[in-house]
Design a protein around this motif. Sequence first.
Motif, PDB file in Angstrom:
ATOM      1  N   ILE A 150       0.871  -1.004   0.147  1.00 14.75           N
ATOM      2  CA  ILE A 150      -0.161  -0.095  -0.131  1.00 14.75           C
ATOM      3  C   ILE A 150       0.878   1.233   0.022  1.00 14.75           C
ATOM      4  O   ILE A 150       0.722   2.261  -0.733  1.00 14.75           O
ATOM      5  N   SER A 151       1.934   1.317   0.901  1.00 12.50           N
ATOM      6  CA  SER A 151       2.846   2.338   0.778  1.00 12.50           C
ATOM      7  C   SER A 151       3.435   2.490  -0.384  1.00 12.50           C
ATOM      8  O   SER A 151       3.774   3.678  -0.851  1.00 12.50           O
ATOM      9  N   ILE A 152       3.947   1.688  -1.298  1.00 14.88           N
ATOM     10  CA  ILE A 152       4.497   1.687  -2.653  1.00 14.88           C
ATOM     11  C   ILE A 152       3.271   2.441  -3.510  1.00 14.88           C
ATOM     12  O   ILE A 152       3.866   3.478  -4.264  1.00 14.88           O
ATOM     13  N   VAL A 153       2.353   2.002  -3.441  1.00 12.26           N
ATOM     14  CA  VAL A 153       1.249   2.364  -4.303  1.00 12.26           C
ATOM     15  C   VAL A 153       1.022   3.936  -3.982  1.00 12.26           C
ATOM     16  O   VAL A 153       0.830   4.876  -4.916  1.00 12.26           O
ATOM     17  N   LEU A 154       1.048   4.188  -2.820  1.00 11.15           N
ATOM     18  CA  LEU A 154       0.656   5.750  -2.432  1.00 11.15           C
ATOM     19  C   LEU A 154       1.863   6.712  -2.740  1.00 11.15           C
ATOM     20  O   LEU A 154       1.665   7.609  -3.155  1.00 11.15           O
TER      21      LEU A 154
END
Length: 356
Positions: free
Chosen positions: A341-345
């Motif tokens: 999720i952090s990478i996508v954000l």
Amino acid sequence: MLYLIAEWFHFEGLSNLFRYQSFRSGAALMTALGLGLLIGPRFINMLRVRQGKGQPIREDGPQSHLAKRGTPTMGGLMILTALVSAMILFMDMTNPFVWACIFVTVGFGIIGFLDDYDKVSKRSTAGLSSKLRLALEFVVAGIAAYIIVSQLNTNLYVPFLSGRYIPLGPFYYVFAAFVIVGAGNAVNLTDGLDGLATMPVIIAAGTFAIICYLAGRVDYATYLGIPHVPRAGELAVFCAGIIGACLAFLWFNAPPAAVFMGDTGSLALGGALGCIAVAAHHEIVLAIVGGLFVLEAASVIIQVFWFKRTGRRVFRMAPIHHHFEQKGWKESTVVIRFWIISIVLAVIGLSTLKLR
């Protein structure tokens, strides 16, 4: 220190390398990483001897966490030592943004240390009172905001919309302090599983290293339609140092964790990210890139608010990573999915750098 020495030699010969932020960013990352790996075992042994039973574990938390009893906390001291050492060596210490970020990082680290010390010494998960802790955080953040805003305008820039901003005037000082305090506490709430907060901090720091470098260059900032902040590029070096120090810590925090960063590390790292975002005039982008931290903090706020009003819970347990554990997810599953999720954000955050 080395930058100032190179400047004194007029950047002649090999000292010319220190003129470039890219070189100093790489050097800061490797220095923080190497120093963290070097001092890590001694720090962990020292903390284990001094703390005895380690960090207190919540009895009402996931049962799997009870196996972590005896793991020392305050590993943030290792992060701060490696990070600040790299900063002193490779950053331009005449830059006010640098001093503001170091002040917040160390200041929040001290507040977190006092909180951790209170927990360990009293064998309690309570720590300092929330009112005292917030008051201290706002004092530190307020001073840093004053230093930063003295170098900037008081506009809040809106991502995805080139040249659009909201003039906040004097209220910007309060807003800036709130961003710094909010970021510190959001990362602190996320730090509940081995490696859960560390990798998203690394991802956010890497994203802001790019943003700070671009915002500090008038040519790139104009081309990308983002606010140009003179001297903000120096914070790319700071971000690189955060990455190196966090990678070193993650080496020892990988499951099963040999040490926890505690509030000493999580408050310091979150405050640093908030301060960097304010200095780079990308406060809203921080909320996007650090959306995982926002989600964790929001889950606690929602849980407390709804429970006080109705006596019922929205989540099985807050912060939200515990909710998924209670639903049967393994700790490693929660951590890896939250990293994704952090990478996508971060990708979404970088997309705010609008190409013309």
